[in-house]
Design a protein around this motif. Sequence first.
Motif, PDB file in Angstrom:
ATOM      1  N   ILE A  18     -18.352  25.724 -84.280  1.00  0.00           N
ATOM      2  CA  ILE A  18     -19.037  25.568 -85.272  1.00  0.00           C
ATOM      3  C   ILE A  18     -19.036  23.934 -85.049  1.00  0.00           C
ATOM      4  CG2 ILE A  18     -17.929  24.296 -87.268  1.00  0.00           C
ATOM      5  CD1 ILE A  18     -16.007  26.608 -87.118  1.00  0.00           C
ATOM      6  N   GLU A 196     -17.487  28.695 -91.665  1.00  0.00           N
ATOM      7  CA  GLU A 196     -18.833  27.732 -93.010  1.00  0.00           C
ATOM      8  C   GLU A 196     -17.499  27.206 -93.539  1.00  0.00           C
ATOM      9  OE1 GLU A 196     -18.871  31.016 -91.749  1.00  0.00           O
ATOM     10  OE2 GLU A 196     -21.330  30.966 -90.961  1.00  0.00           O
ATOM     11  N   VAL A 218     -23.136  26.956 -87.383  1.00  0.00           N
ATOM     12  CA  VAL A 218     -22.212  27.205 -86.396  1.00  0.00           C
ATOM     13  C   VAL A 218     -23.267  28.420 -85.827  1.00  0.00           C
ATOM     14  CG1 VAL A 218     -20.510  29.883 -86.531  1.00  0.00           C
ATOM     15  CG2 VAL A 218     -20.826  27.910 -88.699  1.00  0.00           C
TER      16      VAL A 218
END
Length: 220
Positions: A18, A196, A218
């Motif tokens: 991420i 997310e 991501v």
Amino acid sequence: MVNLDSELRSQLPNLQLIVIRYEGCTVSRSPHPFRGRFELFLEHLRIEHSMEKIGGLQPIREWREAFRRLGSSPSRYRPSAEALLRRVLKGDTLPEVNSAVDVNNFFSLKYLLPFGIYDADALKGTITATVGKAGDGYPALNGREVSMENKLLLRDESGPFGSPYVDSARAAVTEKSSRLLQVIFHLNTIEGEDPERIAGTVASSFTQINGGTAESAVIS
């Protein structure tokens, strides 16, 4: 922003990064309300967890296994979130560094995932997540020269600078930093919030405290 090389993909097919890029941040001492909230959260962790049961926590268990798969002993080289939690459960004080690093540590403990925060102006060119080779290493934030052989690392054109083990001093965030790169090391086998949603929660809180804007992705 960050690429995963083929060797790392084959060894850790469940790896997700991420990645959040911040622009226009103002890094300073953490504000008093946040410091108070962080201290309460640390007390909650001490009540909720025990040193003897750390290995049973899924994110820590999964990251220990990832370290083993890359060829590193997780008992000798602990994932950074586990190392933070162990310090908290021992009753050690987490040092206040600055508003960026402190928020980064808060969320690493919240999700029990390795988090890295870097000064983007200290990085050059393409960033690649890969597996360290013989000779890879750097002066780390813990004050030691660390070997990164057989460890997951982030590399730019100048060499290795980050890892879910310990980060380098080269890309450390200071109060002079305004462009930041945050990398959250995640495995898609870990139950909980999806990447997310984690990115949105972290970016929102980070910019609320440090200002600026955030853009996330991501990578898997």
